[in-house]
Design a protein around this motif. Structure first.
Motif, PDB file in Angstrom:
ATOM      1  N   ALA A 281       0.768  -1.050   0.065  1.00 41.62           N
ATOM      2  CA  ALA A 281      -0.034   0.023  -0.088  1.00 41.62           C
ATOM      3  C   ALA A 281       0.600   1.127  -0.157  1.00 41.62           C
ATOM      4  CB  ALA A 281      -1.089  -0.043   1.204  1.00 41.62           C
ATOM      5  N   TYR A 282       1.895   1.171   0.705  1.00 43.03           N
ATOM      6  CA  TYR A 282       2.822   2.505   0.851  1.00 43.03           C
ATOM      7  C   TYR A 282       4.047   2.427  -0.384  1.00 43.03           C
ATOM      8  CZ  TYR A 282       1.115   4.827   5.099  1.00 43.03           C
ATOM      9  OH  TYR A 282       0.166   5.404   5.974  1.00 43.03           O
ATOM     10  N   THR A 283       4.305   1.374  -0.702  1.00 41.93           N
ATOM     11  CA  THR A 283       5.482   1.397  -1.697  1.00 41.93           C
ATOM     12  C   THR A 283       4.920   1.128  -3.248  1.00 41.93           C
ATOM     13  OG1 THR A 283       5.783  -0.979  -1.522  1.00 41.93           O
ATOM     14  CG2 THR A 283       7.299   0.649  -0.052  1.00 41.93           C
ATOM     15  N   GLY A 284       3.467   0.915  -3.580  1.00 43.59           N
ATOM     16  CA  GLY A 284       2.987   0.578  -4.763  1.00 43.59           C
ATOM     17  C   GLY A 284       2.439   1.710  -5.249  1.00 43.59           C
ATOM     18  N   SER A 285       1.813   1.604  -6.358  1.00 41.34           N
ATOM     19  CA  SER A 285       0.987   2.684  -6.923  1.00 41.34           C
ATOM     20  C   SER A 285       0.014   3.462  -6.025  1.00 41.34           C
ATOM     21  CB  SER A 285       0.182   2.238  -8.491  1.00 41.34           C
ATOM     22  OG  SER A 285      -0.703   3.180  -8.741  1.00 41.34           O
ATOM     23  N   LYS A 286      -0.261   4.660  -6.206  1.00 40.53           N
ATOM     24  CA  LYS A 286      -1.217   5.490  -5.237  1.00 40.53           C
ATOM     25  C   LYS A 286      -2.421   5.628  -5.737  1.00 40.53           C
ATOM     26  CE  LYS A 286       2.224   6.522  -2.122  1.00 40.53           C
ATOM     27  NZ  LYS A 286       2.976   5.294  -2.609  1.00 40.53           N
ATOM     28  N   ASP A 287      -2.730   5.181  -7.200  1.00 41.25           N
ATOM     29  CA  ASP A 287      -3.567   5.498  -8.070  1.00 41.25           C
ATOM     30  C   ASP A 287      -5.046   5.278  -7.205  1.00 41.25           C
ATOM     31  OD1 ASP A 287      -1.861   6.456  -9.695  1.00 41.25           O
ATOM     32  OD2 ASP A 287      -2.221   5.040 -11.306  1.00 41.25           O
ATOM     33  N   SER A 288      -5.146   3.992  -6.702  1.00 43.36           N
ATOM     34  CA  SER A 288      -6.489   3.741  -6.103  1.00 43.36           C
ATOM     35  C   SER A 288      -6.766   4.530  -4.915  1.00 43.36           C
ATOM     36  CB  SER A 288      -6.422   2.152  -5.731  1.00 43.36           C
ATOM     37  OG  SER A 288      -5.322   1.964  -5.061  1.00 43.36           O
ATOM     38  N   VAL A 289      -5.868   5.156  -4.326  1.00 39.32           N
ATOM     39  CA  VAL A 289      -6.205   6.012  -3.060  1.00 39.32           C
ATOM     40  C   VAL A 289      -6.900   7.374  -3.737  1.00 39.32           C
ATOM     41  CG1 VAL A 289      -4.963   7.387  -1.262  1.00 39.32           C
ATOM     42  CG2 VAL A 289      -4.315   5.178  -2.004  1.00 39.32           C
ATOM     43  N   THR A 290      -6.292   7.709  -5.082  1.00 45.50           N
ATOM     44  CA  THR A 290      -6.715   9.085  -5.457  1.00 45.50           C
ATOM     45  C   THR A 290      -8.242   8.835  -5.935  1.00 45.50           C
ATOM     46  OG1 THR A 290      -4.514   9.238  -6.428  1.00 45.50           O
ATOM     47  CG2 THR A 290      -6.365  10.534  -7.360  1.00 45.50           C
ATOM     48  N   VAL A 291      -8.365   7.545  -6.671  1.00 48.58           N
ATOM     49  CA  VAL A 291      -9.859   7.208  -7.139  1.00 48.58           C
ATOM     50  C   VAL A 291     -10.795   7.040  -5.958  1.00 48.58           C
ATOM     51  CG1 VAL A 291     -11.037   5.364  -8.369  1.00 48.58           C
ATOM     52  CG2 VAL A 291      -8.888   5.951  -9.474  1.00 48.58           C
ATOM     53  N   MET A 292     -10.481   6.487  -4.983  1.00 50.90           N
ATOM     54  CA  MET A 292     -11.511   6.282  -3.881  1.00 50.90           C
ATOM     55  C   MET A 292     -11.703   7.788  -3.217  1.00 50.90           C
ATOM     56  SD  MET A 292     -10.496   2.783  -2.024  1.00 50.90           S
ATOM     57  CE  MET A 292      -8.783   2.904  -1.740  1.00 50.90           C
ATOM     58  N   ARG A 293     -10.654   8.430  -3.237  1.00 45.85           N
ATOM     59  CA  ARG A 293     -10.803   9.990  -2.788  1.00 45.85           C
ATOM     60  C   ARG A 293     -11.820  10.602  -3.617  1.00 45.85           C
ATOM     61  NH1 ARG A 293     -10.444  14.944  -2.805  1.00 45.85           N
ATOM     62  NH2 ARG A 293      -9.762  14.583  -5.088  1.00 45.85           N
ATOM     63  N   GLN A 294     -11.653  10.587  -4.699  1.00 48.61           N
ATOM     64  CA  GLN A 294     -12.481  11.214  -5.790  1.00 48.61           C
ATOM     65  C   GLN A 294     -14.021  10.871  -5.627  1.00 48.61           C
ATOM     66  OE1 GLN A 294     -10.258  10.562  -9.203  1.00 48.61           O
ATOM     67  NE2 GLN A 294      -9.223  12.649  -9.155  1.00 48.61           N
ATOM     68  N   ALA A 295     -14.327   9.573  -5.478  1.00 51.97           N
ATOM     69  CA  ALA A 295     -15.406   9.159  -5.167  1.00 51.97           C
ATOM     70  C   ALA A 295     -16.083   9.489  -4.118  1.00 51.97           C
ATOM     71  CB  ALA A 295     -15.444   7.499  -5.111  1.00 51.97           C
ATOM     72  N   PHE A 296     -15.475   9.668  -2.872  1.00 51.89           N
ATOM     73  CA  PHE A 296     -16.007  10.129  -1.804  1.00 51.89           C
ATOM     74  C   PHE A 296     -16.372  11.749  -1.837  1.00 51.89           C
ATOM     75  CE2 PHE A 296     -13.373   6.877   0.714  1.00 51.89           C
ATOM     76  CZ  PHE A 296     -14.514   6.187   1.122  1.00 51.89           C
ATOM     77  N   GLU A 297     -15.335  12.426  -2.651  1.00 51.04           N
ATOM     78  CA  GLU A 297     -15.592  13.875  -3.057  1.00 51.04           C
ATOM     79  C   GLU A 297     -17.018  14.118  -3.819  1.00 51.04           C
ATOM     80  OE1 GLU A 297     -12.277  16.670  -3.418  1.00 51.04           O
ATOM     81  OE2 GLU A 297     -13.131  16.885  -5.340  1.00 51.04           O
ATOM     82  N   GLU A 298     -17.141  13.368  -4.571  1.00 45.25           N
ATOM     83  CA  GLU A 298     -18.399  13.078  -5.637  1.00 45.25           C
ATOM     84  C   GLU A 298     -19.606  12.959  -4.717  1.00 45.25           C
ATOM     85  OE1 GLU A 298     -18.927  10.422  -8.585  1.00 45.25           O
ATOM     86  OE2 GLU A 298     -20.864  11.262  -9.183  1.00 45.25           O
ATOM     87  N   ARG A 299     -19.461  11.910  -3.862  1.00 51.13           N
ATOM     88  CA  ARG A 299     -20.702  11.593  -2.707  1.00 51.13           C
ATOM     89  C   ARG A 299     -21.056  12.648  -1.832  1.00 51.13           C
ATOM     90  NH1 ARG A 299     -18.647   5.548  -1.037  1.00 51.13           N
ATOM     91  NH2 ARG A 299     -18.469   4.630  -3.124  1.00 51.13           N
ATOM     92  N   LEU A 300     -19.841  13.351  -1.360  1.00 50.98           N
ATOM     93  CA  LEU A 300     -20.021  14.525  -0.311  1.00 50.98           C
ATOM     94  C   LEU A 300     -20.723  15.491  -0.881  1.00 50.98           C
ATOM     95  CD1 LEU A 300     -19.237  16.313   1.895  1.00 50.98           C
ATOM     96  CD2 LEU A 300     -17.100  16.842   0.757  1.00 50.98           C
ATOM     97  N   ASP A 301     -20.444  15.892  -2.270  1.00 50.95           N
ATOM     98  CA  ASP A 301     -21.295  17.109  -2.678  1.00 50.95           C
ATOM     99  C   ASP A 301     -22.642  16.952  -3.147  1.00 50.95           C
ATOM    100  OD1 ASP A 301     -18.936  18.472  -2.604  1.00 50.95           O
ATOM    101  OD2 ASP A 301     -18.190  18.466  -4.681  1.00 50.95           O
ATOM    102  N   LYS A 302     -23.038  15.679  -3.668  1.00 54.06           N
ATOM    103  CA  LYS A 302     -24.108  15.390  -4.068  1.00 54.06           C
ATOM    104  C   LYS A 302     -25.086  14.977  -2.887  1.00 54.06           C
ATOM    105  CE  LYS A 302     -23.295  14.268  -8.752  1.00 54.06           C
ATOM    106  NZ  LYS A 302     -22.702  13.512  -9.812  1.00 54.06           N
ATOM    107  N   ALA A 303     -24.600  14.188  -1.999  1.00 56.10           N
ATOM    108  CA  ALA A 303     -25.327  13.897  -0.851  1.00 56.10           C
ATOM    109  C   ALA A 303     -25.777  15.087   0.029  1.00 56.10           C
ATOM    110  CB  ALA A 303     -24.736  12.822   0.101  1.00 56.10           C
ATOM    111  N   TYR A 304     -24.627  15.975   0.148  1.00 56.32           N
ATOM    112  CA  TYR A 304     -24.807  17.047   0.948  1.00 56.32           C
ATOM    113  C   TYR A 304     -25.957  18.110   0.558  1.00 56.32           C
ATOM    114  CZ  TYR A 304     -23.917  21.341   3.811  1.00 56.32           C
ATOM    115  OH  TYR A 304     -24.055  22.279   4.403  1.00 56.32           O
ATOM    116  N   GLU A 305     -26.126  18.118  -0.745  1.00 55.72           N
ATOM    117  CA  GLU A 305     -27.127  18.865  -1.642  1.00 55.72           C
ATOM    118  C   GLU A 305     -28.578  18.307  -1.123  1.00 55.72           C
ATOM    119  OE1 GLU A 305     -26.330  19.279  -5.618  1.00 55.72           O
ATOM    120  OE2 GLU A 305     -28.595  20.249  -5.957  1.00 55.72           O
ATOM    121  N   ARG A 306     -28.453  17.012  -1.170  1.00 58.19           N
ATOM    122  CA  ARG A 306     -29.834  16.599  -0.926  1.00 58.19           C
ATOM    123  C   ARG A 306     -30.080  16.595   0.442  1.00 58.19           C
ATOM    124  NH1 ARG A 306     -33.900  15.237   0.133  1.00 58.19           N
ATOM    125  NH2 ARG A 306     -35.223  13.589  -0.168  1.00 58.19           N
TER     126      ARG A 306
END
Ligand code: PMP
Ligand code: GLU
Length: 394
Positions: A281-306
């Motif tokens: 997790a710490y030495t390999g690719s960081k891409d999946s961390v970024t993808v998950m963070r982005q998904a959380f951000e999208e949910r945050l905005d859409k769910a907060y609006e609702r």
């Protein structure tokens, strides 16, 4: 059988309890949506799973040193340097069975009976209970929505006295999602320096920050207090690795040794293959961390609006972590319930939506909703919550 008094003074973890209850109802076939769990819904990234397989197959199935394998310690030291500009050595690191265990070991290692630990409320449910398990006394500082649920230096100063041993800072915060700014951390750090108080900096949501926010570590902004600060972090949230149980602490060497002594007689090392998974997790690719963070951000905005459109509920928009901490007292009272806890119970039973009542976080007028579940599920849950509120409107 009579149990020890230490057990009688603590309550079970409400976060784990409600999550288990929701899962049990689901297993009975009910269409329950759980906004309870404080764990990412994503599977652990495949490369990490593969690394664990390889470790098991190549015989990495034995005891490891109690404080963890040197390779992972090295990767943690490198991460602290690269991501946060912090300078630690491998001897300053202990790898633990989740960040929860790191915290547990800290309190066991630093507290004498009656020593006080300052905990800003709302707090993560396990802090006060772990302090009590170490015969310490939790001293709670109340915060308010007006101050984004953050303590002020004035409040901290007023809570400090002779028996104060430590203060916990959790930024980004579970349950509120608030982040302390550099100036705020500096002010807190200065006070702790002046009074010789240990700072426990729980940084487990460090990677889950949104809209360009950054959650600085108190050690980054106040290097003078490095020796009296313990950084706690882990892999559960950033890498969707809750079940692997790997966390760590970075601190003064003598404290790490004290914690290791306690671990050596309780858990021994954290699971060997899990440590190799964390290494990837710490030495390999960081891409999946970024993808998950982005998904959380999208949910945050859409769910907060609702969420903002639901009558009787109000919430300060979170900047990090993956929770909404929602004021639900008005809705509960309007709906004819005596408390938010009772309201949340009825919500689970009638509308089949699991949320965590704020009581366990030291804020009984609130509920915590986790958005670590798919957007469809979150929006459906919010629809159900609104329908429940309207149905019970007096
Ligand atoms: N600290 C906070 C604030 C948390 O929310 C959690 C969540 N479980 C933990 C520590 C512990 O995480 P873990 O033991 O899974 O590493
Ligand atoms: N920390 C997560 C939560 O707050 C996971 C459960 C727990 O360990 O308390 O829900």
């Amino acid at each position: 059988m009579q149990f020890a008094s230490r057990v009688k003074t603590i309550t079970p973890s409400s976060t784990l309890q409600i999550t288990a209850k929701a899962n049990a109802l689901k297993a009975e076939g009910l269409n329950v949506i759980s906004l309870g769990a404080g764990e990412p819904d994503f599977n652990t990234p495949q490369a990490i799973i593969d690394a664990a397989f390889r470790a098991a197959e190549s015989g990495k199935t034995k005891y490891t040193p109690t404080a963890g394998i040197p390779e992972l310690k090295k990767a943690i030291v490198e991460k602290l340097r690269h991501d946060q500009g912090l300078s630690y050595h491998e001897k300053n690191i202990i790898i633990t069975n989740g960040a929860k265990h790191a915290l547990y070991l800290i309190f066991q290692a630093i507290l004498n009976p009656g020593d006080e630990v300052i905990i800003p409320a709302p707090y993560w449910v396990s802090y006060p209970e772990q302090v009590k398990l170490a015969d310490g006394v939790p001293v709670i500082i109340e915060t308010s929505e007006d101050h984004d649920f953050k303590i002020t230096p004035k409040q901290l100063e007023a809570a400090i006295h002779r028996r104060t041993k430590a203060v916990i800072i959790n930024s980004p915060s579970n349950p509120t999602g608030m982040i302390y700014t550099e100036d705020e951390l500096r002010a807190i750090g200065r006070l702790c320096q002046r009074h010789g108080i240990i700072v426990i900096s729980d940084e487990i949501y460090e990677k889950l920050v949104y809209h360009g926010e950054h959650a600085p570590s108190i050690v980054e902004v106040m290097p003078e207090i490095k020796d009296q600060t313990i950084i706690v972090n882990g892999f559960s949230k950033s890498h969707a690795m809750t079940g692997w149980r790997i966390g760590y602490a970075a601190a003064d060497e003598a404290l790490i040794q004290a914690m290791t002594k306690v671990a050596s007689h309780s858990t021994s090392n954290p699971a060997s293959v899990s440590q190799y998974a964390a290494l990837e997790a710490y030495t390999g690719s960081k891409d999946s961390v970024t993808v998950m963070r982005q998904a959380f951000e999208e949910r945050l905005d859409k769910a907060y609006e609702r969420l903002s459109k639901i009558p009787g509920l109000r919430c300060v928009k979170p900047k990090g972590a993956f929770y909404f901490f929602v004021h639900a007292k008005d809705a509960a009272i309007n709906n004819g319930f005596n408390s938010v806890t009772e309201w949340a119970q009825a919500l689970l039973e009638e509308a089949h939506v699991a949320v965590i009542p704020g009581e366990g976080f030291g804020a009984p007028d609130y509920i915590r909703l986790s958005y670590a579940t798919s957007l469809d599920q979150i929006l459906e849950a919010l629809d159900r919550i609104e329908a429940f509120i309207r149905k019970h409107q007096k």
